[in-house]
Enzyme design. Structure first.
Site, PDB file in Angstrom:
ATOM      1  N   ASP A  39      -8.776   0.720  -8.115  1.00 24.64           N
ATOM      2  CA  ASP A  39      -8.345   0.440  -9.331  1.00 24.64           C
ATOM      3  C   ASP A  39      -7.559  -1.078  -9.436  1.00 24.64           C
ATOM      4  O   ASP A  39      -7.163  -1.583  -8.552  1.00 24.64           O
ATOM      5  CB  ASP A  39      -7.130   1.149  -9.561  1.00 24.64           C
ATOM      6  CG  ASP A  39      -7.406   2.767  -9.652  1.00 24.64           C
ATOM      7  OD1 ASP A  39      -7.576   3.145 -10.728  1.00 24.64           O
ATOM      8  OD2 ASP A  39      -7.372   3.228  -8.698  1.00 24.64           O
ATOM      9  N   ASP A  82     -10.332  -2.112  -2.263  1.00 27.08           N
ATOM     10  CA  ASP A  82      -9.434  -1.262  -3.029  1.00 27.08           C
ATOM     11  C   ASP A  82     -10.517  -1.025  -4.454  1.00 27.08           C
ATOM     12  O   ASP A  82     -11.617  -1.406  -4.566  1.00 27.08           O
ATOM     13  CB  ASP A  82      -8.300  -2.221  -3.399  1.00 27.08           C
ATOM     14  CG  ASP A  82      -7.501  -1.901  -4.689  1.00 27.08           C
ATOM     15  OD1 ASP A  82      -7.284  -0.332  -4.350  1.00 27.08           O
ATOM     16  OD2 ASP A  82      -7.433  -2.144  -5.653  1.00 27.08           O
ATOM     17  N   ASP A 120      -6.145  -5.994  -5.569  1.00 23.80           N
ATOM     18  CA  ASP A 120      -5.213  -6.716  -6.616  1.00 23.80           C
ATOM     19  C   ASP A 120      -3.709  -6.344  -6.555  1.00 23.80           C
ATOM     20  O   ASP A 120      -3.016  -7.135  -7.075  1.00 23.80           O
ATOM     21  CB  ASP A 120      -5.722  -6.280  -7.863  1.00 23.80           C
ATOM     22  CG  ASP A 120      -5.369  -4.595  -8.003  1.00 23.80           C
ATOM     23  OD1 ASP A 120      -5.667  -3.941  -7.440  1.00 23.80           O
ATOM     24  OD2 ASP A 120      -4.623  -4.449  -9.094  1.00 23.80           O
TER      25      ASP A 120
HETATM   26 MG    MG Z   1      -5.495  -1.781  -6.931  1.00 19.09          MG
END
Ligand code: MG
Length: 255
Positions: A31, A29, A206
């Site tokens: 961001d 991923d 996240d």
């Molecule tokens: Mg993310």
């Protein structure tokens, strides 16, 4: 699907085991995983060190590295460069395999109508979110206006119900998205092809939308690494923040 801020059941996340660039396939991923989240998506800070680290990993893994993001492929390439062979954009709606980019064009159809509705709301100052049109999705970012969360969610749910779109919630963002795609499908699609197929997948992310990727990685014999504070998750390992991710990746490169 929302992040549970209070854990509902015990969880047991262990530190991430060492990366083996010969055996593992990396699904990353962006961001909140490789870069700190910014108030506005275009304000993220991408350092030359990060670009170099990813480029080195891309070659060390023989291209068994895929970026899997809610951003578009074009956006990812504008931030990181065009050297990556494998990128999944808009949660798997667009897939880059080398020179080819595949998009699920059929699923776009309701988006322009939803976008038109949102433009009217913006003109009437009834849309406090920052609106990002990604073709296959409309992302409503409210990080700069957290008090507006309920208002943004109400609008998103209403438009989604009428236009036949899915609602995907992330950190301070609510997306209206066309089609059935998830980061899990994206991971599985890559895992069916070389150079991924013979390797053990690791998904690192996240946010709630990365949970699909964690589950897919486990189903394919690998595992997920959650970035950030522990919470109920299908990941089995954790790293504290993007800096810890960089250190872990770098350690795998120099092992
Ligand atoms: Mg993310």
């Amino acid at each position: 699907m929302r992040v549970q801020s209070t854990p509902q059941h015990p969880f047991d996340l262990t530190p991430a085991p060492p990366l083996d660039v010969r055996q593992h396939a990396l699904f990353l991923d962006f961001d909140g995983t490789l870069v700190e989240i910014a108030d506005r998506p275009h304000d993220v800070i991408v350092t030359d060190t990060l670009r170099a680290l990813l480029t080195d990993l891309h070659s060390a893994t023989a291209s068994a590295l895929a970026l899997i993001s809610g951003r578009t492929i074009a956006d990812m390439e504008s931030l990181l460069g065009e050297q990556f062979a494998h990128i999944a954009g808009v949660h798997g709606h667009e897939m880059k395999f080398g020179d080819e980019v595949r998009r699920d064009e059929a699923a776009h159809s309701p988006i322009p109508f939803a976008a038109a509705e949102i433009r009217v709301l913006q003109r009437n100052e009834q849309m406090p979110a920052l609106v990002e049109d990604k073709g296959a999705s409309l992302a409503l970012h409210y990080r700069h206006a957290p008090h507006a969360e309920q208002q943004v969610r109400r609008i998103a749910l209403d438009i989604a119900a009428r236009r036949g779109l899915r609602v995907l919630e992330g950190k301070m963002v609510i997306e209206l998205i066309a089609g059935p795609h998830t980061k899990g499908d994206a991971l599985m699609n890559f895992m069916r092809t070389p150079p991924f197929a013979a390797r053990t997948p690791i998904m690192i992310g996240d946010d709630v939308t990365d949970e699909h990727g964690f589950r897919a990685a486990r189903a394919a014999g690998g595992f997920g690494i959650l970035v950030g504070p522990p919470r109920p998750t299908d990941a089995t390992h954790c790293l504290a923040d993007p800096a810890a991710v960089h250190a872990w990746l770098q350690a795998g490169l120099t092992r």
